[in-house]
Scaffold this motif. Structure first.
Motif, mmCIF file in Angstrom:
data_model
loop_
_atom_site.group_PDB
_atom_site.id
_atom_site.type_symbol
_atom_site.label_atom_id
_atom_site.label_comp_id
_atom_site.label_asym_id
_atom_site.label_seq_id
_atom_site.Cartn_x
_atom_site.Cartn_y
_atom_site.Cartn_z
ATOM 1 N N PRO A 6 -142.574 -80.003 -109.027
ATOM 2 C CA PRO A 6 -142.905 -78.618 -109.362
ATOM 3 C C PRO A 6 -144.376 -78.309 -109.095
ATOM 4 O O PRO A 6 -145.243 -79.153 -109.275
ATOM 5 C CB PRO A 6 -142.581 -78.515 -110.852
ATOM 6 N N ASN A 7 -144.633 -77.097 -108.634
ATOM 7 C CA ASN A 7 -145.983 -76.579 -108.430
ATOM 8 C C ASN A 7 -146.150 -75.467 -109.467
ATOM 9 O O ASN A 7 -145.584 -74.389 -109.313
ATOM 10 C CB ASN A 7 -146.146 -76.038 -107.007
ATOM 11 N N ILE A 8 -146.884 -75.736 -110.518
ATOM 12 C CA ILE A 8 -146.982 -74.846 -111.671
ATOM 13 C C ILE A 8 -148.279 -74.049 -111.591
ATOM 14 O O ILE A 8 -149.353 -74.613 -111.386
ATOM 15 C CB ILE A 8 -146.930 -75.664 -112.979
ATOM 16 N N PHE A 9 -148.169 -72.751 -111.783
ATOM 17 C CA PHE A 9 -149.342 -71.893 -111.708
ATOM 18 C C PHE A 9 -150.049 -71.826 -113.051
ATOM 19 O O PHE A 9 -149.416 -71.654 -114.087
ATOM 20 C CB PHE A 9 -148.943 -70.512 -111.192
ATOM 21 N N VAL A 10 -151.368 -72.004 -112.994
ATOM 22 C CA VAL A 10 -152.172 -72.113 -114.204
ATOM 23 C C VAL A 10 -153.395 -71.206 -114.118
ATOM 24 O O VAL A 10 -153.805 -70.800 -113.035
ATOM 25 C CB VAL A 10 -152.624 -73.570 -114.456
ATOM 26 N N SER A 11 -153.965 -70.927 -115.267
ATOM 27 C CA SER A 11 -155.156 -70.080 -115.332
ATOM 28 C C SER A 11 -156.443 -70.886 -115.225
ATOM 29 O O SER A 11 -157.405 -70.441 -114.609
ATOM 30 C CB SER A 11 -155.162 -69.286 -116.641
ATOM 31 N N ASN A 12 -156.474 -72.062 -115.849
ATOM 32 C CA ASN A 12 -157.697 -72.860 -115.856
ATOM 33 C C ASN A 12 -157.371 -74.283 -115.411
ATOM 34 O O ASN A 12 -156.770 -75.065 -116.148
ATOM 35 C CB ASN A 12 -158.328 -72.863 -117.251
ATOM 36 N N ALA A 36 -166.325 -78.088 -109.087
ATOM 37 C CA ALA A 36 -165.820 -77.515 -110.333
ATOM 38 C C ALA A 36 -164.779 -76.427 -110.104
ATOM 39 O O ALA A 36 -164.015 -76.104 -111.001
ATOM 40 C CB ALA A 36 -166.982 -76.957 -111.149
ATOM 41 N N ASP A 37 -164.727 -75.846 -108.917
ATOM 42 C CA ASP A 37 -163.828 -74.719 -108.654
ATOM 43 C C ASP A 37 -162.544 -75.159 -107.975
ATOM 44 O O ASP A 37 -162.216 -74.728 -106.870
ATOM 45 C CB ASP A 37 -164.550 -73.667 -107.808
ATOM 46 N N LEU A 38 -161.789 -76.014 -108.650
ATOM 47 C CA LEU A 38 -160.535 -76.518 -108.091
ATOM 48 C C LEU A 38 -159.484 -75.411 -108.095
ATOM 49 O O LEU A 38 -159.384 -74.643 -109.050
ATOM 50 C CB LEU A 38 -160.030 -77.701 -108.906
ATOM 51 N N VAL A 39 -158.669 -75.359 -107.025
ATOM 52 C CA VAL A 39 -157.590 -74.375 -106.947
ATOM 53 C C VAL A 39 -156.213 -75.038 -106.942
ATOM 54 O O VAL A 39 -155.199 -74.367 -107.101
ATOM 55 C CB VAL A 39 -157.731 -73.448 -105.717
ATOM 56 N N TRP A 40 -156.176 -76.363 -106.734
ATOM 57 C CA TRP A 40 -154.909 -77.088 -106.682
ATOM 58 C C TRP A 40 -155.151 -78.536 -107.078
ATOM 59 O O TRP A 40 -156.195 -79.106 -106.757
ATOM 60 C CB TRP A 40 -154.342 -77.025 -105.261
ATOM 61 N N ALA A 41 -154.165 -79.121 -107.766
ATOM 62 C CA ALA A 41 -154.253 -80.534 -108.131
ATOM 63 C C ALA A 41 -152.853 -81.137 -108.177
ATOM 64 O O ALA A 41 -151.887 -80.453 -108.551
ATOM 65 C CB ALA A 41 -154.924 -80.713 -109.488
ATOM 66 N N MET A 42 -152.756 -82.402 -107.786
ATOM 67 C CA MET A 42 -151.519 -83.165 -107.922
ATOM 68 C C MET A 42 -151.792 -84.293 -108.902
ATOM 69 O O MET A 42 -152.788 -85.001 -108.778
ATOM 70 C CB MET A 42 -151.076 -83.752 -106.583
ATOM 71 N N MET A 43 -150.891 -84.432 -109.892
ATOM 72 C CA MET A 43 -151.046 -85.463 -110.904
ATOM 73 C C MET A 43 -149.748 -86.246 -111.027
ATOM 74 O O MET A 43 -148.656 -85.682 -110.842
ATOM 75 C CB MET A 43 -151.437 -84.834 -112.240
ATOM 76 N N GLU A 56 -154.858 -67.177 -108.233
ATOM 77 C CA GLU A 56 -155.746 -66.556 -107.265
ATOM 78 C C GLU A 56 -155.641 -67.197 -105.881
ATOM 79 O O GLU A 56 -155.805 -66.518 -104.865
ATOM 80 C CB GLU A 56 -157.205 -66.602 -107.747
ATOM 81 N N SER A 57 -155.358 -68.487 -105.829
ATOM 82 C CA SER A 57 -155.330 -69.189 -104.547
ATOM 83 C C SER A 57 -154.166 -68.751 -103.652
ATOM 84 O O SER A 57 -154.204 -68.969 -102.453
ATOM 85 C CB SER A 57 -155.294 -70.700 -104.765
ATOM 86 N N LEU A 58 -153.127 -68.144 -104.234
ATOM 87 C CA LEU A 58 -151.984 -67.687 -103.444
ATOM 88 C C LEU A 58 -151.709 -66.197 -103.566
ATOM 89 O O LEU A 58 -150.719 -65.714 -103.033
ATOM 90 C CB LEU A 58 -150.710 -68.446 -103.854
ATOM 91 N N ALA A 59 -152.566 -65.474 -104.233
ATOM 92 C CA ALA A 59 -152.320 -64.052 -104.494
ATOM 93 C C ALA A 59 -152.057 -63.262 -103.216
ATOM 94 O O ALA A 59 -151.166 -62.413 -103.176
ATOM 95 C CB ALA A 59 -153.482 -63.444 -105.268
ATOM 96 N N GLY A 60 -152.812 -63.523 -102.160
ATOM 97 C CA GLY A 60 -152.635 -62.794 -100.911
ATOM 98 C C GLY A 60 -151.381 -63.197 -100.166
ATOM 99 O O GLY A 60 -150.717 -62.374 -99.536
ATOM 100 N N PRO A 63 -147.607 -62.584 -103.275
ATOM 101 C CA PRO A 63 -147.853 -61.709 -104.436
ATOM 102 C C PRO A 63 -146.686 -61.671 -105.426
ATOM 103 O O PRO A 63 -146.834 -61.192 -106.548
ATOM 104 C CB PRO A 63 -148.088 -60.337 -103.800
ATOM 105 N N GLU A 64 -145.522 -62.229 -105.029
ATOM 106 C CA GLU A 64 -144.371 -62.276 -105.937
ATOM 107 C C GLU A 64 -144.597 -63.223 -107.106
ATOM 108 O O GLU A 64 -143.901 -63.158 -108.113
ATOM 109 C CB GLU A 64 -143.104 -62.725 -105.180
ATOM 110 N N ILE A 65 -145.561 -64.126 -106.982
ATOM 111 C CA ILE A 65 -145.818 -65.092 -108.043
ATOM 112 C C ILE A 65 -146.674 -64.429 -109.121
ATOM 113 O O ILE A 65 -147.832 -64.111 -108.907
ATOM 114 C CB ILE A 65 -146.520 -66.350 -107.493
ATOM 115 N N HIS A 66 -146.048 -64.213 -110.261
ATOM 116 C CA HIS A 66 -146.750 -63.640 -111.401
ATOM 117 C C HIS A 66 -145.949 -63.955 -112.660
ATOM 118 O O HIS A 66 -144.758 -64.195 -112.601
ATOM 119 C CB HIS A 66 -146.910 -62.124 -111.250
ATOM 120 N N ARG A 67 -146.627 -64.004 -113.771
ATOM 121 C CA ARG A 67 -145.962 -64.223 -115.056
ATOM 122 C C ARG A 67 -146.980 -64.063 -116.162
ATOM 123 O O ARG A 67 -148.178 -64.051 -115.926
ATOM 124 C CB ARG A 67 -145.326 -65.610 -115.136
ATOM 125 N N THR A 68 -146.494 -63.999 -117.363
ATOM 126 C CA THR A 68 -147.375 -64.088 -118.509
ATOM 127 C C THR A 68 -147.386 -65.549 -118.931
ATOM 128 O O THR A 68 -146.514 -66.319 -118.540
ATOM 129 C CB THR A 68 -146.879 -63.193 -119.672
#
Length: 126
Positions: A6-12, A36-43, A56-60, A63-68
């Motif tokens: 899974p590729n999970i979208f996060v705020s921080n 310090a400004d990481l946009v993607w990580a694999m763990m 933000e890294s995929l917004a352009g 744009p279908e990716i959004h959620r609360t």
């Protein structure tokens, strides 16, 4: 098919990496590789791989990716020695449901991660 990661979208991203390190995950790769400004990580932790990405890294591009925050996703993670793992993390995370035996032969517990996602950990009887 061979695997699902899974590729999970996060705020921080930094807070997310710290939270998952608490659960025993290690960082395998990041974009950019340093800074310090990481946009993607694999763990990873054992055979479990999770990717995290900022909105933000995929917004352009998507744009279908959004959620609360939170909800709509539960990650179900199998592991061994669930009681030991629970004892190790229970005072460091938000526990939603403590250790519980299920009718289908598993012992499970659920927590909430720093982004509001629910993680359910399970150990199935042999």
């Amino acid at each position: 098919m061979e695997s699902l990661s899974p590729n999970i979208f996060v705020s921080n991203m930094n807070e997310t990496i710290s939270f998952y390190q608490l659960l025993g995950f290690t960082t395998v790769m990041t974009v950019p590789e340093t800074g310090a400004d990481l946009v993607w990580a694999m763990m990873t932790n054992g055979n479990v791989t999770i990717m995290f990405q900022t909105y933000e890294s995929l917004a352009g591009e998507l744009p279908e990716i959004h959620r609360t925050d939170g909800g709509s996703l539960l990650l179900y993670i199998n592991l061994k020695n669930i009681r030991g793992f629970f004892d190790e993390i229970k005072d460091k995370v938000t526990v939603l449901k403590g250790l519980e035996a299920t009718f289908y032969g598993a012992t499970e517990f659920s927590i909430k991660d720093n982004n509001g996602y629910v993680l359910t950990f399970a150990e199935h009887e042999a």
